[in-house]
Design an enzyme around this catalytic site. Structure first.
Site, short mmCIF file in Angstrom:
data_model
loop_
_atom_site.label_atom_id
_atom_site.label_comp_id
_atom_site.label_asym_id
_atom_site.label_seq_id
_atom_site.Cartn_x
_atom_site.Cartn_y
_atom_site.Cartn_z
N HIS A 106 43.16 36.91 37.09
CA HIS A 106 44.57 36.60 36.79
C HIS A 106 45.32 36.01 37.99
CE1 HIS A 106 44.37 39.63 33.21
NE2 HIS A 106 43.80 38.48 32.95
N CYS A 123 60.47 23.93 46.54
CA CYS A 123 59.74 23.32 47.65
C CYS A 123 60.70 22.40 48.41
CB CYS A 123 58.58 22.51 47.06
SG CYS A 123 57.60 21.60 48.25
N CYS A 133 60.32 19.43 48.75
CA CYS A 133 60.42 18.19 47.95
C CYS A 133 61.28 18.35 46.71
CB CYS A 133 59.02 17.70 47.56
SG CYS A 133 58.32 18.59 46.14
P1 NAD Z 1 47.02 48.66 32.11
O1 NAD Z 1 48.34 49.04 32.69
O2 NAD Z 1 46.96 48.16 30.72
O3 NAD Z 1 46.06 49.93 32.18
C1 NAD Z 1 45.90 50.67 33.35
C2 NAD Z 1 44.89 51.76 33.06
O4 NAD Z 1 44.57 52.40 34.29
C3 NAD Z 1 45.40 52.84 32.10
O5 NAD Z 1 44.40 53.08 31.14
C4 NAD Z 1 45.60 54.06 33.01
O6 NAD Z 1 45.32 55.26 32.34
C5 NAD Z 1 44.62 53.81 34.12
N1 NAD Z 1 44.98 54.33 35.43
C6 NAD Z 1 46.19 54.34 36.04
N2 NAD Z 1 46.10 54.81 37.29
C7 NAD Z 1 44.78 55.12 37.47
C8 NAD Z 1 44.04 55.66 38.55
N3 NAD Z 1 44.61 55.97 39.73
N4 NAD Z 1 42.70 55.86 38.38
C9 NAD Z 1 42.10 55.55 37.19
N5 NAD Z 1 42.76 55.06 36.13
C10 NAD Z 1 44.09 54.83 36.29
O7 NAD Z 1 46.34 47.67 33.14
P2 NAD Z 1 45.28 46.50 32.88
O8 NAD Z 1 44.25 46.94 31.92
O9 NAD Z 1 44.85 46.04 34.23
O10 NAD Z 1 46.14 45.33 32.19
C11 NAD Z 1 47.41 45.00 32.65
C12 NAD Z 1 47.59 43.57 33.15
O11 NAD Z 1 48.68 43.55 34.08
C13 NAD Z 1 46.43 43.04 33.92
O12 NAD Z 1 46.36 41.70 33.67
C14 NAD Z 1 46.82 43.26 35.37
O13 NAD Z 1 46.38 42.22 36.20
C15 NAD Z 1 48.32 43.16 35.37
N6 NAD Z 1 48.92 44.05 36.38
C16 NAD Z 1 48.48 43.95 37.67
C17 NAD Z 1 48.99 44.78 38.64
C18 NAD Z 1 48.45 44.65 40.05
O14 NAD Z 1 48.05 43.56 40.47
N7 NAD Z 1 48.38 45.73 40.82
C19 NAD Z 1 49.96 45.72 38.33
C20 NAD Z 1 50.42 45.78 37.00
C21 NAD Z 1 49.87 44.93 36.03
#
Ligand code: NAD
Length: 255
Positions: free
Chosen positions: A128, A157, A159
């Site tokens: 992503h 930017c 520009c």
């Molecule tokens: P999601 O929020 O849908 O799911 C997160 C999952 O992780 C949940 O099932 C939760 O129970 C579990 N979880 C939370 N903390 C945990 C831990 N410490 N250990 C183990 N499990 C844990 O996230 P997703 O499936 O990644 O989808 C969400 C989208 O949003 C993705 O595309 C993601 O890239 C993006 N996102 C990214 C960030 C980041 O870059 N840190 C933050 C928020 C959302």
């Protein structure tokens, strides 16, 4: 060590081509909220957005919103997607060590926070994109995260073009190179660790079905749609879990 951790240790010790597939839950222990947990972004009010409309996060982070209402898009993006103080946690660090040891071939991540690279991992496929890469839509000039973070309104930017974060918004295609690398790594893996992901964001979540190796492990706080197919399911925190894995006895393997 309890029996689940023992099994995880044995599987890791006996594997040579481990791939880690992670999501937002991998970074919650670094203080970055995920989307769908009890404390996730989906359950919080959208403070920082300049308008009071209640949009779903998928709408706020969509290409349509970026195109039609960039002020609101950037207000939400700045206040909810950027965490300049976040540091790698035990999960990021252990995976980097596993790469060094030669047993972890790749980290495939849905995250955009760059924390795997900050921990030292090199083979990282960001499905992503990343908040650390931003480019001018007109001239292509690159900008760091800080530029977007400290800009007001729509970041511009020199520009005059709009500076767009190189993150994959809803409705946008995944980056080809990352997709290719991730699928190749997963297809060749002898162990797949899926962690910190609800597996509900497509098409990324479908990548795990390309795995046909010996051990499929899930480490997640809550159940996932893949639990039935896994050889081992650990319901818990991924950082806390991986921290307890010992790599000292695994001989260094050339990657
Ligand atoms: P999601 O929020 O849908 O799911 C997160 C999952 O992780 C949940 O099932 C939760 O129970 C579990 N979880 C939370 N903390 C945990 C831990 N410490 N250990 C183990 N499990 C844990 O996230 P997703 O499936 O990644 O989808 C969400 C989208 O949003 C993705 O595309 C993601 O890239 C993006 N996102 C990214 C960030 C980041 O870059 N840190 C933050 C928020 C959302």
């Amino acid at each position: 060590m309890n029996s689940q951790l023992d099994r995880l240790q044995q599987m890791i010790s006996g594997s040579r081509k481990i791939v880690f597939f992670g999501g937002a839950g991998v970074s919650t222990e670094s203080g970055i909220p995920d989307f769908r947990s009890a404390n996730g972004l989906y359950r919080r009010p959208y403070s920082g957005a300049s308008q009071t409309e209640t949009y779903a996060p998928e709408e706020l982070l969509s290409h349509t919103m970026y195109r039609d209402n960039p002020e609101l898009f950037f207000a939400f993006y700045r206040s909810h997607m950027l965490y300049p103080q976040a540091k790698p946690n035990e999960a990021h660090k252990k995976l980097a060590e596993m790469e060094q040891t030669g047993i972890c071939r790749a980290v495939v991540t849905q995250n955009i926070d760059g924390l795997h690279q900050a921990a030292g991992s090199q083979a990282v496929y960001e499905l992503h994109g990343s908040v650390h890469r931003n480019h001018c839509e007109r001239c292509g000039r690159q900008y760091p995260m800080e530029y977007v973070l400290h800009s007001r309104g729509i970041p511009r930017c020199a520009c005059g073009g709009v500076v767009k974060p190189s993150v994959v918004l809803y409705e946008e295609a995944l980056p080809e190179e990352a997709v290719h690398g991730a699928l190749e790594a997963i297809t060749q893996a002898d162990m797949l660790i899926v962690a910190g992901t609800s597996l509900s964001v497509y098409p990324a979540s479908g990548f795990v079905h390309y795995f046909s190796g010996a051990h499929l492990v899930i480490i997640n706080q809550t159940p996932t749609p893949l639990d039935q197919e896994a050889d081992l399911v650990i319901q818990g925190a991924v950082g806390e879990t991986l921290k307890q894995i010992r790599l000292e006895e695994i001989k260094k393997h050339p990657s």
